[in-house]
Design a protein around this motif. Structure first.
Motif, PDB file in Angstrom:
ATOM      1  N   ASN A   8      10.356  40.473  63.340  1.00 44.81           N
ATOM      2  CA  ASN A   8      10.133  39.154  62.742  1.00 44.81           C
ATOM      3  C   ASN A   8       9.811  38.135  63.829  1.00 44.81           C
ATOM      4  N   GLU A   9       8.944  37.193  63.486  1.00 47.28           N
ATOM      5  CA  GLU A   9       8.544  36.173  64.452  1.00 47.28           C
ATOM      6  C   GLU A   9       9.533  35.015  64.457  1.00 47.28           C
ATOM      7  N   VAL A  10       9.655  34.348  65.613  1.00 53.30           N
ATOM      8  CA  VAL A  10      10.601  33.243  65.720  1.00 53.30           C
ATOM      9  C   VAL A  10      10.204  32.080  64.819  1.00 53.30           C
ATOM     10  N   SER A  11       8.925  32.008  64.454  1.00 52.65           N
ATOM     11  CA  SER A  11       8.485  30.939  63.562  1.00 52.65           C
ATOM     12  C   SER A  11       9.172  31.031  62.198  1.00 52.65           C
ATOM     13  N   ASP A  12       9.629  32.230  61.829  1.00 56.06           N
ATOM     14  CA  ASP A  12      10.346  32.397  60.559  1.00 56.06           C
ATOM     15  C   ASP A  12      11.650  31.614  60.557  1.00 56.06           C
ATOM     16  N   LEU A  13      12.231  31.411  61.728  1.00 52.78           N
ATOM     17  CA  LEU A  13      13.498  30.701  61.837  1.00 52.78           C
ATOM     18  C   LEU A  13      13.292  29.191  61.990  1.00 52.78           C
ATOM     19  N   CYS A  14      12.038  28.772  62.109  1.00 60.80           N
ATOM     20  CA  CYS A  14      11.737  27.357  62.339  1.00 60.80           C
ATOM     21  C   CYS A  14      11.450  26.581  61.060  1.00 60.80           C
ATOM     22  N   ILE A  15      11.406  27.276  59.941  1.00 64.80           N
ATOM     23  CA  ILE A  15      11.077  26.618  58.679  1.00 64.80           C
ATOM     24  C   ILE A  15      12.119  25.551  58.357  1.00 64.80           C
ATOM     25  N   GLY A  16      11.658  24.334  58.143  1.00 65.78           N
ATOM     26  CA  GLY A  16      12.556  23.227  57.821  1.00 65.78           C
ATOM     27  C   GLY A  16      13.200  22.571  59.024  1.00 65.78           C
ATOM     28  N   LYS A  17      12.914  23.062  60.219  1.00 62.49           N
ATOM     29  CA  LYS A  17      13.491  22.476  61.419  1.00 62.49           C
ATOM     30  C   LYS A  17      12.837  21.120  61.713  1.00 62.49           C
ATOM     31  N   PRO A  18      13.631  20.109  62.097  1.00 62.53           N
ATOM     32  CA  PRO A  18      13.041  18.814  62.446  1.00 62.53           C
ATOM     33  C   PRO A  18      12.337  18.866  63.795  1.00 62.53           C
ATOM     34  N   ALA A  19      11.339  18.003  63.965  1.00 60.87           N
ATOM     35  CA  ALA A  19      10.641  17.922  65.242  1.00 60.87           C
ATOM     36  C   ALA A  19      11.555  17.320  66.295  1.00 60.87           C
ATOM     37  N   LEU A  20      11.440  17.853  67.516  1.00 62.26           N
ATOM     38  CA  LEU A  20      12.268  17.366  68.614  1.00 62.26           C
ATOM     39  C   LEU A  20      11.878  15.945  69.010  1.00 62.26           C
ATOM     40  N   ARG A  21      12.871  15.109  69.147  1.00 62.01           N
ATOM     41  CA  ARG A  21      12.664  13.810  69.773  1.00 62.01           C
ATOM     42  C   ARG A  21      12.914  13.995  71.262  1.00 62.01           C
ATOM     43  N   GLY A  22      12.048  13.439  72.059  1.00 60.05           N
ATOM     44  CA  GLY A  22      12.182  13.658  73.485  1.00 60.05           C
ATOM     45  C   GLY A  22      12.104  12.386  74.298  1.00 60.05           C
ATOM     46  N   ILE A  23      12.692  12.427  75.477  1.00 58.46           N
ATOM     47  CA  ILE A  23      12.553  11.348  76.438  1.00 58.46           C
ATOM     48  C   ILE A  23      11.941  11.918  77.699  1.00 58.46           C
ATOM     49  N   SER A  24      11.399  11.057  78.514  1.00 60.59           N
ATOM     50  CA  SER A  24      10.682  11.486  79.708  1.00 60.59           C
ATOM     51  C   SER A  24      11.566  11.447  80.940  1.00 60.59           C
ATOM     52  N   VAL A  25      11.545  12.523  81.687  1.00 60.62           N
ATOM     53  CA  VAL A  25      12.282  12.554  82.953  1.00 60.62           C
ATOM     54  C   VAL A  25      11.644  11.606  83.965  1.00 60.62           C
ATOM     55  N   VAL A  26      10.386  11.223  83.704  1.00 63.34           N
ATOM     56  CA  VAL A  26       9.653  10.353  84.627  1.00 63.34           C
ATOM     57  C   VAL A  26      10.121   8.907  84.525  1.00 63.34           C
ATOM     58  N   SER A  27      10.354   8.420  83.290  1.00 61.07           N
ATOM     59  CA  SER A  27      10.579   6.982  83.106  1.00 61.07           C
ATOM     60  C   SER A  27      11.910   6.613  82.475  1.00 61.07           C
ATOM     61  N   ALA A  28      12.633   7.544  81.878  1.00 66.18           N
ATOM     62  CA  ALA A  28      13.855   7.206  81.150  1.00 66.18           C
ATOM     63  C   ALA A  28      15.049   7.046  82.089  1.00 66.18           C
ATOM     64  N   THR A  29      16.013   6.248  81.647  1.00 59.61           N
ATOM     65  CA  THR A  29      17.262   6.040  82.382  1.00 59.61           C
ATOM     66  C   THR A  29      18.427   6.643  81.600  1.00 59.61           C
ATOM     67  N   CYS A 160      10.114  22.294  67.764  1.00 61.36           N
ATOM     68  CA  CYS A 160      11.525  22.357  67.371  1.00 61.36           C
ATOM     69  C   CYS A 160      12.202  23.287  68.361  1.00 61.36           C
ATOM     70  N   TRP A 161      13.521  23.453  68.203  1.00 61.99           N
ATOM     71  CA  TRP A 161      14.146  24.468  69.042  1.00 61.99           C
ATOM     72  C   TRP A 161      15.158  25.286  68.268  1.00 61.99           C
ATOM     73  N   LEU A 162      15.356  26.492  68.763  1.00 64.70           N
ATOM     74  CA  LEU A 162      16.316  27.425  68.181  1.00 64.70           C
ATOM     75  C   LEU A 162      17.527  27.514  69.087  1.00 64.70           C
ATOM     76  N   THR A 163      18.694  27.717  68.467  1.00 62.14           N
ATOM     77  CA  THR A 163      19.935  27.860  69.202  1.00 62.14           C
ATOM     78  C   THR A 163      20.566  29.215  68.894  1.00 62.14           C
ATOM     79  N   GLN A 164      21.627  29.526  69.620  1.00 63.98           N
ATOM     80  CA  GLN A 164      22.363  30.751  69.316  1.00 63.98           C
ATOM     81  C   GLN A 164      22.867  30.724  67.881  1.00 63.98           C
ATOM     82  N   GLU A 165      23.287  29.557  67.421  1.00 69.87           N
ATOM     83  CA  GLU A 165      23.788  29.442  66.052  1.00 69.87           C
ATOM     84  C   GLU A 165      22.715  29.815  65.040  1.00 69.87           C
ATOM     85  N   ASP A 166      21.471  29.397  65.281  1.00 68.40           N
ATOM     86  CA  ASP A 166      20.384  29.727  64.364  1.00 68.40           C
ATOM     87  C   ASP A 166      20.217  31.234  64.225  1.00 68.40           C
TER      88      ASP A 166
END
Length: 405
Positions: A8-29, A160-166
């Protein structure tokens, strides 16, 4: 059946997963990371190599992905950073530090996979130490997002991302494939870790637990609080700390392990315990944290000596201390050596943690079971089943240097 599950592909586990919000290592504090966690209600926020505040991002010239998730940050990272002595004395300066100071030294805790990668690929990465696996989400037509400090768009795509729990939940839904393994007692599966336990006496200052908290955060475990006889009386869980705000830094700096557990476990800390924290901060001339406590909890009156005496009395035994008087606190999640694997999995998933403490019948701490060790059991079980279903699989694995598993 096992071959089908592993293919099975990992995309099968991504259904309904929210998009990652990210910050930049370049500019964020550090302050930006704290603000993002609180504003979006996220447990973790991803950290990316690109600068989301710029409309056009320059590609990295060495051939690597111009925008890559390089790590993740949560409240525990911020708490451990702010608890350093120099930061306790200058909170404003600490919040202005670059977000890179929060990134763990351990590499490989965040890894990337393509959507068509197999479930087996994801398991292998996690057994190598990955905690989160970043997967691209399907492209949305005419998707436009204004660049900002916290963006869900990277390389003009969402992830999105997958965790051990997923993955554990996925196996639970296919538990028939694992067969009788799920009913075996955990002491027969060689998954109880009794050598790398992080433990501290419940009466010690909470500051002494900080190195353990940082380590348990990396290993996705917890810090056990034990009594004089080695019995488990509670724990300081990074998962619980993640639900707190920055005021928990003040509690760690002033309370015992015992009272810190009460501060964390009660949801909103009890007013009299907060007053004790405030008084001790005032005694140490930590005005910035005093103001922080007042803003967040509305505590403005000084704490009387009677308040502090009521909290710190009776420390020679578990009958004393505020923690022992809190009825609504959540107990550390525990099982026994003879508990079944299925029971342990359900306990951990119900509490949204990746570990379960193992205790003997008298409550003595005997070890810990983690999702990582459970995944290893599933991997080995699936390997044996796959070889039985497909005899040529063993030859293929050998030809590939046994790197399939």
């Amino acid at each position: 059946m096992a071959v089908s599950l592993l293919s099975n592909e990992v995309s099968d586990l991504c259904i309904g997963k929210p998009a990652l919000r990210g910050i930049s290592v370049v500019s964020a504090t550090v302050g930006d990371a704290l603000s993002a966690l609180k504003r979006f209600g996220e447990t973790y926020i991803s950290v990316w190599s690109c600068d989301h505040s710029q409309r056009r991002r320059k590609a990295i010239t060495n051939g690597e992905d111009p925008c890559k998730c390089i790590s993740k940050i949560c409240m525990v990272d911020i708490v451990c950073f702010l608890c350093k002595e120099e930061n306790l004395l200058n909170l404003a300066s600490a919040l202005e530090a670059p977000v890179s100071v929060l990134l763990p030294k351990a590499s490989g805790i965040v890894r990337h996979l393509e959507p068509n990668a197999s479930l087996l690929d994801a398991i292998n990465l996690m057994l190598e130490g990955a905690q989160n696996i970043v997967i691209p989400l399907p492209r949305r037509k005419k998707f436009v997002q204004k660049p900002s400090l916290e963006s869900t768009l990277h390389n003009d795509r969402e992830y999105c991302w997958l965790t051990q729990e997923d993955i554990i939940r996925y196996f639970l839904n296919s538990i028939g494939v694992i067969g009788s393994t799920s009913n075996h007692p955990i002491n027969s599966l060689n998954i109880i870790d009794n050598s790398d336990i992080l433990a501290i006496h419940y009466d010690e200052p909470a500051t002494l637990a900080l190195p353990f908290i940082a380590q348990s955060h990396i290993t996705q475990t917890s810090v056990a609080a034990v009594d004089d006889y080695g019995k488990l009386v509670g724990d300081i869980s990074p998962f619980a700390l993640n639900s707190c705000d920055e005021t928990v830094v003040a509690a760690i700096a002033t309370l015992s392990v015992d009272d810190l557990m009460a501060y964390v476990d009660c949801g909103k800390p009890p007013k009299d315990l907060v007053q004790v924290v405030k008084k001790r901060l005032e005694e140490r001339n930590m005005g910035a944290f005093v103001e922080l406590m007042e803003d967040d909890w509305g505590i403005s009156s000084s704490c009387s000596s009677d308040d502090e005496d009521s909290v710190s009395s009776g420390r020679s035994g578990r009958s004393g201390g505020y923690y022992a008087r809190v009825v609504s606190r959540s107990e550390a999640i525990v099982c026994y050596p003879w508990s079944s694997l299925m029971a342990v999995i359900i306990q951990a998933l119900a509490r949204r943690v990746s570990y379960v403490w193992v205790v003997d019948e008298d409550g003595t701490l005997a070890g810990i079971v983690t999702f990582a060790r459970i995944l290893k059991v599933f991997q080995e079980r699936l390997r044996s089943m796959t070889e039985a279903e497909n005899p040529s699989f063993n030859m293929l694995a050998s030809a590939q240097g046994n790197n399939v598993f």
